[in-house]
Design an enzyme around this catalytic site. Structure first.
Site, PDB file in Angstrom:
ATOM      1  N   ASN A 201      -3.787 -18.916 -18.767  1.00 39.81           N
ATOM      2  CA  ASN A 201      -4.079 -18.577 -20.152  1.00 39.81           C
ATOM      3  C   ASN A 201      -2.832 -18.895 -20.977  1.00 39.81           C
ATOM      4  OD1 ASN A 201      -2.259 -16.400 -19.832  1.00 39.81           O
ATOM      5  ND2 ASN A 201      -3.906 -14.961 -19.367  1.00 39.81           N
ATOM      6  N   ARG A 202      -2.862 -18.603 -22.252  1.00 44.50           N
ATOM      7  CA  ARG A 202      -1.731 -18.982 -23.098  1.00 44.50           C
ATOM      8  C   ARG A 202      -0.437 -18.297 -22.661  1.00 44.50           C
ATOM      9  NH1 ARG A 202      -4.512 -18.940 -29.149  1.00 44.50           N
ATOM     10  NH2 ARG A 202      -5.338 -21.088 -29.075  1.00 44.50           N
TER      11      ARG A 202
ATOM     12  N   GLU B  12       0.371 -17.146 -19.666  1.00 41.87           N
ATOM     13  CA  GLU B  12       0.815 -17.715 -18.385  1.00 41.87           C
ATOM     14  C   GLU B  12       1.380 -19.116 -18.573  1.00 41.87           C
ATOM     15  OE1 GLU B  12      -2.583 -15.231 -15.885  1.00 41.87           O
ATOM     16  OE2 GLU B  12      -2.947 -17.288 -16.552  1.00 41.87           O
TER      17      GLU B  12
ATOM     18  N   ASP C 280     -11.054 -13.778 -14.824  1.00 42.21           N
ATOM     19  CA  ASP C 280     -11.566 -13.817 -13.452  1.00 42.21           C
ATOM     20  C   ASP C 280     -12.939 -14.477 -13.411  1.00 42.21           C
ATOM     21  OD1 ASP C 280      -9.296 -12.439 -12.588  1.00 42.21           O
ATOM     22  OD2 ASP C 280     -10.273 -10.482 -12.722  1.00 42.21           O
TER      23      ASP C 280
END
Length: 330
Positions: A206-207, A209, A276
Site C-alpha cells: 500500500n502507499r 509500505e 488482505d
C-alpha cells in the site's frame, strides 16, 4: 475495464485451486461495550463490557479470504503454545484451512490484538506479541516443508506483518522454492528490506509500505507513482501492484504500460482487512490462470466489496461473481 469471458472463466476456476499461504498469524479480539461515565481515578472512559468475540487476523485473515474464494489453503506460520494459539487454530480449522504446517513455539506468545470498542468507536488497542525473528532452525524447517509442498500448489502468498515469522531466510527460501516449480508468488511486504522479496511475481504494497520500501513520499497518486517507478526499477522482473485506498490500484510491470484501476467502492464503512482481501484475490486469480491485469481487476473489485461492509470480512467467490454480473448489466 469490464468483466470479460477470460475473467469469468478464471473466477469459475477458483474452486479447488491450492494456495500456500505463509506469514504472520494473529488473533484479533474485540470487546464491545458502553460508556456512560468517566473514571474518578483518571480522565478515561469506563467501558462496561457487553460482548466479546475473536477473528483470525494478519496472514490468518488472508488465509480465510483465500478459502472464502473457494481455494484450498495450506497455511504456514507460528503461534505460541497458549490458549490464543489453540483458539486461532480452531477458528481456522472450522473454515476448512489446513493447519498441519502451523508451527507451535512455546517460547513466544501468539500475537493477539485486543480492541476495546464502545458505541462503534475504538477506545484502545492492546497488543500482546513478540516480534523477534523466529529461530533459524525453525525457519529452516519451514522452508524445507514449504518446498516439499510446491509441486502440489498452484500459487504462493506471503503475508509479512513484521511480527517475526517472515524472516529474510524464510521469505527468500519460499520464493526460491516456488521459482523452481514455476509457481506464481504474491507478496504483501513490510519494512525497508526489498531484497528478501526479490524474485516474487508480484509485490503488493500500500502507499505506506511503498514509502518505507523506497524511502520516498507516497501521500497522493502522483507521489505514489514516482515511488512505484523507483521500486519497479529495483525489482527487476517483479510486477508492482500499489493499493491506493479510495484511489484504487495501479499495476506497474517491466516494459509494459502502467494500468490504473479506479476504486469500485461506493460507500466505505470499514477498511479493516481490505488489503488482505485484495492480496488473497490476486493470488487465487493467478492460481486460476488469470492474466495479471485481470487478476488485479478482480482484486480491486473484491477490495471495493470488502470496504463496503463493517468489520473484517472474507469476500466469497459467489459474492464476487454476483458483483461482476451486476457490472455487466450496467
Amino acid at each position: 475495464m469490464r468483466p470479460n469471458a477470460a475473467i469469468a472463466k478464471a473466477v469459475e476456476a477458483f474452486a479447488g485451486k491450492r494456495v500456500l499461504v505463509a506469514g504472520d498469524l494473529m488473533l484479533d479480539r474485540y470487546w464491545s461495550g458502553e460508556v456512560d461515565r468517566i473514571s474518578p481515578e483518571a480522565p478515561v472512559p469506563i467501558v462496561r463490557k457487553v460482548s466479546a468475540f475473536g477473528v483470525p487476523g494478519g496472514a490468518a485473515n488472508t488465509a480465510c479470504n483465500v478459502a472464502a474464494l473457494g481455494a484450498r489453503v495450506i497455511l504456514f506460520g507460528v503461534t505460541g503454545q497458549d490458549e490464543a494459539g489453540a483458539e486461532l487454530r480452531g477458528m481456522l480449522s472450522k473454515r476448512g484451512i489446513d493447519c498441519a504446517h502451523i508451527s507451535i513455539d512455546a517460547g513466544r506468545p501468539t500475537t493477539v490484538k485486543l480492541r476495546i470498542v464502545a458505541h462503534d468507536q475504538q477506545v484502545v488497542r492492546i497488543d500482546d506479541e513478540d516480534t523477534a525473528p523466529i529461530d533459524a532452525s525453525l525457519g529452516d524447517e519451514v522452508v524445507k516443508r514449504a518446498a516439499r509442498m510446491m509441486p502440489r500448489v498452484d500459487a504462493v502468498l506471503v503475508s509479512d506483518y513484521a511480527k517475526g515469522f517472515a524472516t529474510a531466510p524464510v521469505v527468500k527460501g519460499i520464493i526460491g522454492a516456488a521459482a523452481r516449480y514455476g509457481k506464481p508468488v504474491v507478496v504483501d511486504p513490510k519494512g525497508p528490506d526489498f531484497e528478501r522479496y526479490r524474485g516474487a511475481t508480484v509485490l503488493k504494497p500500500n502507499r505506506s509500505e511503498l514509502a518505507i520500501l523506497t524511502g520516498l513520499s507516497a501521500r497522493h497518486h502522483e507521489e505514489t507513482m514516482h515511488a512505484a517507478r523507483q521500486l519497479l526499477r529495483l525489482a527487476g522482473s517483479t510486477a508492482i501492484v500499489v493499493t491506493e485506498g479510495k484511489d484504487g490500484m495501479t499495476l506497474l510491470r517491466p516494459e509494459a504500460p502502467e494500468e490504473h484501476f479506479p476504486s469500485f467502492a461506493r460507500e466505505v464503512y470499514d477498511v479493516t482487512g481490505a488489503g488482505d482481501t485484495a492480496l488473497a484475490t490476486l493470488a487465487v486469480a493467478l492460481a486460476a490462470g488469470a492474466a495479471l491485469g485481470d487478476a488485479v481487476w478482480l482484486a480491486n473489485l473484491a477490495a471495493g466489496l470488502a470496504v463496503g461492509e463493517s468489520g473484517t470480512v472474507a469476500i466469497s467467490r459467489e459474492k464476487l461473481a454476483k458483483a461482476m454480473a451486476g457490472l455487466r448489466r450496467r
